[in-house]
Design a protein around this motif. Sequence first.
Motif, short mmCIF file in Angstrom:
data_model
loop_
_atom_site.label_atom_id
_atom_site.label_comp_id
_atom_site.label_asym_id
_atom_site.label_seq_id
_atom_site.Cartn_x
_atom_site.Cartn_y
_atom_site.Cartn_z
N GLU A 617 0.82 -1.20 0.00
CA GLU A 617 0.00 0.00 0.00
C GLU A 617 0.85 1.25 0.00
N GLY A 618 1.97 1.21 0.71
CA GLY A 618 2.86 2.36 0.69
C GLY A 618 3.45 2.62 -0.67
N LEU A 619 3.83 1.54 -1.37
CA LEU A 619 4.38 1.70 -2.71
C LEU A 619 3.32 2.24 -3.67
N THR A 620 2.08 1.81 -3.50
CA THR A 620 1.01 2.33 -4.35
C THR A 620 0.84 3.83 -4.16
N ALA A 621 0.92 4.28 -2.91
CA ALA A 621 0.78 5.72 -2.65
C ALA A 621 1.95 6.49 -3.23
N TYR A 622 3.17 6.01 -3.01
CA TYR A 622 4.33 6.70 -3.57
C TYR A 622 4.32 6.65 -5.09
#
Length: 1437
Positions: A617-622
């Motif tokens: 999820e963090g990679l999706t946001a970044y």
Amino acid sequence: MAQCKLSPHEFIQNAFAPQIAILCSEDADNLCLKNNLRFVELIQPFCRLNNETRIADPAGNTVPIRNLRVVFEDMNRRPPQPTLGKKLLNEVVGTTPWDRPVTKTISASGTRSGLELELQSTTPWFEAWRDTFLHVQYPSDHEFTKHYIACIVVVASTSENPMDQLNRLSQYQHQQQHQTPARFPKWFSPNILKYYLLIHDVTLGDLTKSEQIFEQMCSMYGSNNCHLLQINSRATDQMDVHLPDPWTQFLIQRASIDPSGGSSSEASSGTGTPREDVSCLPSRVTEGDTTDCCEPIHPLSPTLSPPTEEKNGTFDVMPAVEISSDVPVMVNKPTLPTGTTHHGGCLTSSDVDRIRIFVHEFCVRSLIPHVERQIRYLNEVVTNRSRSKSLLSATRRWLGGNKSPGAATNSVIYSPEATELQTRRLGDLCFMFGLYELAYNSFHTAKNDFKSDQAWLYFAGAQEMAALAAFMHNSADYPKRYLESSLQTYLNVCKVYNFAIRSTLLSTEVLKHCGEYGEAAMMFIKLTSEESDLLSALMLEQAAHCFINAKRPLPRKYAFHMTLAGHRFGKAGQRSHSLRAYKQAFQIYATRGWVLAEDHIHFTLGKQAHHLKQLTEGLTAYNSLVDQRTKQAAPSQQSPTQQMTYIREFINTYHQYIQQEWDPASGLPCLPLPLIDSQATSILLGSPQEAPTSPGWTAASHVSLDSGAIANERWFALERDLYLETQGSPSMAFRPNLQLLNKDTPNTQSPMVPVNEPLLVELIMSNPLAVSLMITDVQLVFSFKATSDQEMSGDPSVKHSMFKGFNLPAGAQEKVRLELYPTCTGLILITGVQYKLSLTPDLVAAPPPGSTAVPVVIEGQQAIEVKGPRLNSTSAEKCNVVYASDKRLEITVVPPLARLSVIFSNLPHILSCGELHSADVAITNTGPCAISKLLLAISDPNHIYLSTTEAKLEDKHVLTLKESESAESRVTRRVQPITLPDGVLKPGGTIRGKLWLHAPSLPGAFDVELLFYLETENTTGKGRYRLLRHFTSVYVERSLSLKVSSLISQTLDKSLSNQNSEEAKNTHTANVVVEAVNNSEVDSACGTYTVMGVSSNSKKWAIIPHSTLPDNSYNPGCPTILNSEQVLGYGESCHLCVKCIQQQNPTAKNLVFSRIPFSKNQIPMTSWWRFTLRERIKLLELLADPPPPSPAADHIPPPPTQTQKDAEYILSANSLDMVLTVLWKGERGGHTIWGQHSIYLENLGSSASIPQSPVILTGEEEKPPIRIIPETPPSPIQSPIPPPTQQKHLVKVSADFPQGMEHDFLTNSRLCCLEFVLFLYNCSACQLSAHLNLCPEGISNSNGNSSSHMYSPQASTRLLYVGGTVRKISLVPWGCSKVPVRALVTTPGTYSLGNFTLTALRSHATVSESPVVQACQLQTAVTVRQAVRVDHHHHNT
């Protein structure tokens, strides 16, 4: 706010439930511990009565009580201290799970369709926090809802002396209640209800003994105040017995409140009151790693430095409580086991029913009667005391005036027996047991009393309860202003935030029930502050839910307050809730173009997800943060420093994600940087043209990735001509053979590349950020399916290149070219490109001393997906978004094919208008196969052609061209075949020739477009031919301008080739006047031009010089007219006049070619004459639509009528059909240049000029008026006969007359007879009828006027014609008729013979045709002299 599990009425009823104290002995608690429960926990699931009970008001009326709930608490329970209370509230929010969001359609204003949002239907963490907050709230002196109204003393039958233990516990309770000063716990009244419970263990105790003890209890305390409870009917804790476990949900709730695991934060009973051990709790509720101090800063937050110690609690729960140390020790509670434990193992269903009966008996038989007595007592006390106090209160209010809550802040202390407190106690008691009307009256009375006494805390509490009582009594009518006033008093006057929070929690439920979501949201927002992050986050979140659940949803306010809530959740350490809040808010901000808001949300989402170890999820946001493909309309507006932070966090998170979570077997994940425009992907097929090794030679341009904008439509049109030439008939299946495929080409068919020839793919990578990037190891991702149907990724049968790397600066673009080299047939499918991405070394953060900065390198890929143009033909395509197929990335590898190499020598860069130039051409087969057919398509065959053999003309002045030579004028297509030696061009074979260029007459760019077509031997089907392009642009500068006019002569001459033949056709002649002007530019490299001669080609006309030119007499065998060159400087001009006569041409397809050179220096260009013939080529524009097929194309026309034949004869008589060419030479750069200008003249009497001047409009032309009714009626069908203006030269006239004569008028006769002959010549193939009028009307024979001015003085017209003056003559085609004429003269003189008129008419003319006057006047005269003798010399003209 979100929906709650409880209705507002249930929530308010639970919030003010009666409080019952439990005082339990150690033996009784040990009996309950067999079930892993203490006594207080054992009875928790049964604290609500399922059946309806009734209670009597002071007037004796019974009121039903539905779902009465009582709260059982350990008597020695103490509210936690402030620090622990804050941590407990943080913990309960962080540990409460929540459900998945549900999709809801919100009809937002300003949008045509609703918004599909994923919303949390419930907020269990908020409800858990709310319940915990209300549970840990300490009891206050200004209200009695949290005071114990009764106490249950619990002992076990197994004790040594149960009665003595009951007595000791009762005394202990009495001591706690009446100690001075008053300490915790708080009691509702001095005379509370005491209830005594004896617990009997069925498996251990003696029931008879227990019943005896119970009888003693009943005799001492009364039967209504005692109860015998039998439990533990099962001997051991049987885990295999699957009975319901109703205690778990209550234990979870209490465990979150009491961290020690028990029912109290201190000892439940007895003398030992161990303090709460808060050292085991963290100083802050954490979720993941919080060592990173770089918290995301909300754009709306003030730019202040963060406080050194962050406050995470919600309020000051209660002041420190001192507990007496002289309480005797009676119970030392053991620690209960933690974890998932089965409860009630020794209980049977009968035991559970007994517990339920115990609670019911306690409430119905003891508690409610006690409450009824208390209500009646308090009502009497309040009534009696209020009468005596009414006068004093009125006087005080009159003297003191109406004080507002903000007028004074002094505190008022009431005695426990004060009337105001008794009134408040009555109201609380009635409220807890459902007598809401009586409660409202009591609260209202107490409110007024407290207000008059300026006891604002008491006033606010009474006012709040009055509003709630009114709502509970009648939810449709309640004083909403009371809620607002009490909240303002709590906040602004009393500064008691815990009661303000409680008031907000209750008031918002009321407002929500009434549909006033906006008011509820405002109440939530009032509680936000900088002191408490968790409280502010919860309040802002609930306000956001109010906005979205309102009758008219406000999605933007919802998103704004949800964003603020997420920010405050993050500051409070609630990362999971911060992540959730930001995700819900982003649904509104997405695709709105609010770039800064989106960037803040994405960065916060990535940061919180990274701390929670949610790398996906963090990679999706970044990824969304740095991916600029969705922000083309609104690019990133962040500073370079901020973008650097974004990209660094993305790279680090991506690196961890690859190492920890990504499965290498699934390939590489996608990278958002740099941007790759898939539609701009170009594919170049086949080997490029190699540069020639010989100096001065240039390779054909063909197609390359470096070419600029290519006019594909023109090349496709040339290829279509080649296709039609080879097919022989038009075909609807034509598709261009593409060598360079891009977004502008039709890519519906899979391209083809031969084996062992390269395939070049060009990608455009762009950096949308203000931070430079390093791209390395770029290579294509493709799959190859061989002809054997075996599909492999990265097959060794296809060699591929790797682009080493480059630095992509901020905002820059870079073209990356990657090569594939197939070695066997099959299908190549390009799916993407993979590469490594990192920051440039200069942007890497400074390393610690002693270490080196190594940038983090991540490897990924991007997919390349292309689509064709949008279709818009059918109705379905117009109503939907449909794109054509694009197969440029699906390359078919075919067997080897022939390959062509073309090189040129001496290609010009600049030419003068009309200049002739030749360039050497070498055509070589460089492929492995032989070429069986070779064609060339030329865009402008009028000015370009390729010759492989020399072609010279005979050195004659006039000659009739052969059919093969005249074929140059009959070119109908742009395709030219190239003859191959022995029919094929073998590998390595070369053909040499010359490329001839004739610069156009207009200055500017001259585009040379050549398309070579070759077919491989023994190859059929798809891809049997290949193409090679060459394009060059030549600048053309001005040179000469010409103006040519043709003038009809009145003289006659025989055909040039048959002058001595008796059957020669006598025809009229014409003059051609040429005006040549040097129109070159001032600074031109060639400023002087020399006119070297003229030439012409026509079907029946030839040019000859006039006898007045330097050579006195024209000799047809003489090739030149010496010393006639005309040198023209800048702006100079010359005039030339030549004579045109007709030439006998037996074949209509052949042309008559004539030339008049002005010098012996002949033009060295042997093929210059071809361009004079190609001037006749009339082709459609290259991109023009072909004419539609004629429906009568296959129809055999009927034979022509005589009228149609005559019309054709007349037109032929006036036709010139001549191309006149002026040859010139000049000098540029020390080299002699040759050129020619050609003009086409269609008819006799016409004129033309080159270059043609463009039409310049000085203003808007005045348009004629619109006529509905035409001025003249429509004319009938037009006759094919040409107009009279084209028929006045059909007949020519000559005369045979004596040159002069002498007559003796004095002696012989007064009359002299003059005889001469008129010859009428028919100059057409039409049968004519001529009318000769020797004495036309309007000309008098008596005067001296003459129509001729050839002689001076003027000739006399006094002729007396003898015989008929009007004669009709029939003229056969090309025939001649003699008309003898006799005239008489009376005096000597000069007499004109051309004073007559001649009209002609077709013999087969219709009635509507009129005779046409012929332009055939004779310029002749006869001189008659007075003589002695007569001389008979004659002269013919």
